[in-house]
Design an enzyme around this catalytic site. Structure first.
Site, PDB file in Angstrom:
ATOM      1  N   GLY A  12      -9.980  23.643   0.464  1.00  0.00           N
ATOM      2  CA  GLY A  12     -10.552  22.478  -0.212  1.00  0.00           C
ATOM      3  C   GLY A  12     -11.347  22.855  -1.451  1.00  0.00           C
ATOM      4  O   GLY A  12     -11.585  24.032  -1.740  1.00  0.00           O
ATOM      5  N   VAL A  14     -14.571  22.548  -2.170  1.00  0.00           N
ATOM      6  CA  VAL A  14     -15.829  23.255  -1.912  1.00  0.00           C
ATOM      7  C   VAL A  14     -15.558  24.624  -1.311  1.00  0.00           C
ATOM      8  O   VAL A  14     -16.216  25.613  -1.658  1.00  0.00           O
ATOM      9  CB  VAL A  14     -16.745  22.415  -1.004  1.00  0.00           C
ATOM     10  CG1 VAL A  14     -17.996  23.198  -0.618  1.00  0.00           C
ATOM     11  CG2 VAL A  14     -17.146  21.120  -1.706  1.00  0.00           C
ATOM     12  N   SER A  40      -2.247  24.770   7.116  1.00  0.00           N
ATOM     13  CA  SER A  40      -2.493  25.625   5.946  1.00  0.00           C
ATOM     14  C   SER A  40      -2.471  27.117   6.269  1.00  0.00           C
ATOM     15  O   SER A  40      -2.778  27.937   5.404  1.00  0.00           O
ATOM     16  CB  SER A  40      -3.852  25.274   5.325  1.00  0.00           C
ATOM     17  OG  SER A  40      -3.858  23.947   4.849  1.00  0.00           O
ATOM     18  N   CYS A 130     -24.853  16.405  -1.873  1.00  0.00           N
ATOM     19  CA  CYS A 130     -24.806  16.948  -3.237  1.00  0.00           C
ATOM     20  C   CYS A 130     -25.806  16.271  -4.166  1.00  0.00           C
ATOM     21  O   CYS A 130     -26.469  16.936  -4.974  1.00  0.00           O
ATOM     22  CB  CYS A 130     -23.390  16.837  -3.806  1.00  0.00           C
ATOM     23  SG  CYS A 130     -22.622  15.209  -3.582  1.00  0.00           S
ATOM     24  N   GLN A 157     -22.092   9.693  -9.993  1.00  0.00           N
ATOM     25  CA  GLN A 157     -21.484  10.786  -9.238  1.00  0.00           C
ATOM     26  C   GLN A 157     -19.992  10.920  -9.537  1.00  0.00           C
ATOM     27  O   GLN A 157     -19.241   9.941  -9.522  1.00  0.00           O
ATOM     28  CB  GLN A 157     -21.725  10.583  -7.742  1.00  0.00           C
ATOM     29  CG  GLN A 157     -23.201  10.668  -7.387  1.00  0.00           C
ATOM     30  CD  GLN A 157     -23.488  10.408  -5.920  1.00  0.00           C
ATOM     31  OE1 GLN A 157     -24.384   9.636  -5.595  1.00  0.00           O
ATOM     32  NE2 GLN A 157     -22.757  11.055  -5.022  1.00  0.00           N
ATOM     33  N   SER A 160     -15.105  14.336  -7.778  1.00  0.00           N
ATOM     34  CA  SER A 160     -14.937  15.525  -6.932  1.00  0.00           C
ATOM     35  C   SER A 160     -15.796  15.449  -5.687  1.00  0.00           C
ATOM     36  O   SER A 160     -15.502  16.110  -4.683  1.00  0.00           O
ATOM     37  CB  SER A 160     -15.257  16.804  -7.711  1.00  0.00           C
ATOM     38  OG  SER A 160     -16.561  16.756  -8.249  1.00  0.00           O
ATOM     39  N   LYS A 214     -28.744   8.636   2.829  1.00  0.00           N
ATOM     40  CA  LYS A 214     -28.823  10.096   2.909  1.00  0.00           C
ATOM     41  C   LYS A 214     -29.853  10.631   1.919  1.00  0.00           C
ATOM     42  O   LYS A 214     -30.654  11.523   2.251  1.00  0.00           O
ATOM     43  CB  LYS A 214     -27.465  10.734   2.591  1.00  0.00           C
ATOM     44  CG  LYS A 214     -26.405  10.572   3.653  1.00  0.00           C
ATOM     45  CD  LYS A 214     -25.093  11.169   3.132  1.00  0.00           C
ATOM     46  CE  LYS A 214     -23.909  10.770   3.966  1.00  0.00           C
ATOM     47  NZ  LYS A 214     -22.636  11.207   3.347  1.00  0.00           N
ATOM     48  N   ARG A 235     -20.210   5.751  -8.273  1.00  0.00           N
ATOM     49  CA  ARG A 235     -19.112   6.668  -8.600  1.00  0.00           C
ATOM     50  C   ARG A 235     -18.640   6.361 -10.016  1.00  0.00           C
ATOM     51  O   ARG A 235     -18.429   5.196 -10.372  1.00  0.00           O
ATOM     52  CB  ARG A 235     -17.963   6.494  -7.608  1.00  0.00           C
ATOM     53  CG  ARG A 235     -16.921   7.598  -7.680  1.00  0.00           C
ATOM     54  CD  ARG A 235     -17.437   8.908  -7.120  1.00  0.00           C
ATOM     55  NE  ARG A 235     -17.498   8.933  -5.670  1.00  0.00           N
ATOM     56  CZ  ARG A 235     -18.039   9.917  -4.967  1.00  0.00           C
ATOM     57  NH1 ARG A 235     -18.595  10.958  -5.578  1.00  0.00           N
ATOM     58  NH2 ARG A 235     -18.059   9.885  -3.647  1.00  0.00           N
ATOM     59  N   HIS A 242     -22.505  15.730 -11.250  1.00  0.00           N
ATOM     60  CA  HIS A 242     -23.284  14.536 -10.913  1.00  0.00           C
ATOM     61  C   HIS A 242     -24.468  14.419 -11.871  1.00  0.00           C
ATOM     62  O   HIS A 242     -25.119  15.423 -12.208  1.00  0.00           O
ATOM     63  CB  HIS A 242     -23.842  14.635  -9.490  1.00  0.00           C
ATOM     64  CG  HIS A 242     -22.820  14.433  -8.411  1.00  0.00           C
ATOM     65  ND1 HIS A 242     -21.501  14.150  -8.652  1.00  0.00           N
ATOM     66  CD2 HIS A 242     -22.965  14.482  -7.050  1.00  0.00           C
ATOM     67  CE1 HIS A 242     -20.864  14.022  -7.497  1.00  0.00           C
ATOM     68  NE2 HIS A 242     -21.725  14.226  -6.511  1.00  0.00           N
ATOM     69  N   ASN A 315     -21.793  19.422  -9.016  1.00  0.00           N
ATOM     70  CA  ASN A 315     -21.923  19.055  -7.607  1.00  0.00           C
ATOM     71  C   ASN A 315     -21.140  19.963  -6.667  1.00  0.00           C
ATOM     72  O   ASN A 315     -21.489  20.102  -5.492  1.00  0.00           O
ATOM     73  CB  ASN A 315     -21.477  17.612  -7.393  1.00  0.00           C
ATOM     74  CG  ASN A 315     -20.056  17.357  -7.867  1.00  0.00           C
ATOM     75  OD1 ASN A 315     -19.784  17.422  -9.063  1.00  0.00           O
ATOM     76  ND2 ASN A 315     -19.146  17.057  -6.958  1.00  0.00           N
TER      77      ASN A 315
END
Length: 341
Positions: A12, A14, A40, A130, A157, A160, A214, A235, A242, A315
């Site tokens: 992925g 990150v 994978s 993030c 943001q 991604s 959050k 977004r 970000h 981010n």
């Protein structure tokens, strides 16, 4: 000192960034294992100039590693992080699953490094959201100087933050609009190309989204439970990076010049604040950088002891992968993790 490291979710955005940062920062890894889902297995990922083949998460023996960096989402973390921890690895998890667990430290090394002392309670450490990570890096030195009462933050943001599918949707919609294709939202609730969407994560009963919750809950846990914070998370049609517009109310007076000097001396921050055309940092310019950039520091005249500023960060780096690697470095520096066998 050398330790063995596993990266869970290595295919992925990150996970790949974690591998890149481990190499860039010369992290003392004796061996690095790339782990992913069964689909994978065998897929190749880059680790500096080396290539790693992904192994099956479900078949992996976590007793072989000292640190496991998780970048595979909440469902995977919920199932596999406790198993990795029980095998002796310290898990650093990027999902939201463990963040509010009182026995799991939620850490941004520039802000609350001492919280790492609780790492062995569950052998799990949480990485913050993030948008929270870059915010608290900026707030910490200001809070130390003048004590923050209240924060109002609006985020801008990048896609991604929603993963590769979200980035692909922005790309495909943008390309399609130029040939008169009707944008079809899939990952997002509305068209993202040439648009902004004031909706990240699910809506809660009070009208805030979970992303906004959050930011509030995590800031309190990391920095100070007395801080009042309200957020609007949006977004925007940007691939990486970000941005946040932040208004802060303090208990004590703090001028914009004082804040500028304090932030210049703070770890993890670069101040770029010229009151002229282009004298600020935008998301495009922060991509690939480790720092949190602060610009447009100014007095907020609508409240006593108020300041406003603009905050930008990559981010995928500070908001996720870099912060996780910094926590791993902290584990080594504090002697919580020892040499690999």
């Amino acid at each position: 000192m050398e330790v063995n490291v596993a990266v869970v979710g290595a295919t992925g955005n990150v996970g790949q960034e974690m591998l890149a940062i481990l190499e860039e920062r010369l992290f003392p890894a004796k061996e690095v294992f790339a782990l992913a889902s069964r689909q994978s297995v065998g897929r190749e990922v880059s680790y500096g100039e080396r290539t790693l083949k992904c192994q099956d998460l479900e078949q992996f023996d976590f007793s072989k590693v000292d640190i496991a960096l998780f970048a595979a989402g909440g469902a995977v973390a919920k199932e596999w992080a406790p198993k990795a921890a029980a095998a002796g690895a310290i898990v650093i998890d990027n999902s939201s699953h463990f963040r509010m667990d009182p026995d799991v430290p939620l850490i941004v090394p520039e802000v609350n490094a001492d919280a790492v002392a609780g790492a062995r309670k569950k052998n799990i450490i949480a990485n913050p959201n993030c948008s929270t990570a870059q915010l608290v890096v900026a707030l910490k030195p200001l809070h130390d100087a003048a004590t923050i009462k209240r924060v109002v933050v609006s985020t801008y943001q990048s896609t991604s933050g929603g993963g590769k599918e979200a980035m692909d949707e922005l790309f495909n919609q943008t390309k399609g609009i130029f040939v008169n294709d009707e944008p079809t939202p899939s990952k997002f609730t509305k068209q993202i190309a040439f648009n902004v969407i004031p909706h990240i994560d699910v809506f809660m009963e009070d009208g805030f989204t979970k992303e906004e919750w959050k930011m509030t809950a995590e800031t309190k846990k990391i920095l100070d439970k007395k801080i009042k914070l309200t957020a609007t998370c949006v977004r925007v049609p940007v691939f990486v990076g970000h941005a946040e517009a932040v208004n802060v109310e303090f208990e004590k007076p703090l001028s914009d010049d004082e804040a500028r000097e304090i932030l210049r001396e703070a770890p993890g921050i670069l101040v770029v604040d010229k009151r002229e055309d282009g004298g600020y940092v935008t998301p495009v310019e922060c991509v690939g950088d480790f720092a949190t950039f602060i610009s447009r520091i100014r007095v907020d005249p609508t409240v006593d002891n108020g300041l406003a500023f603009w905050c930008v960060s990559d981010n995928l780096r500070k908001g996720a992968a870099l912060n996780a690697v910094q926590i791993a470095e902290l584990l080594l520096n504090r002697g919580i993790v020892q040499d690999a066998a």
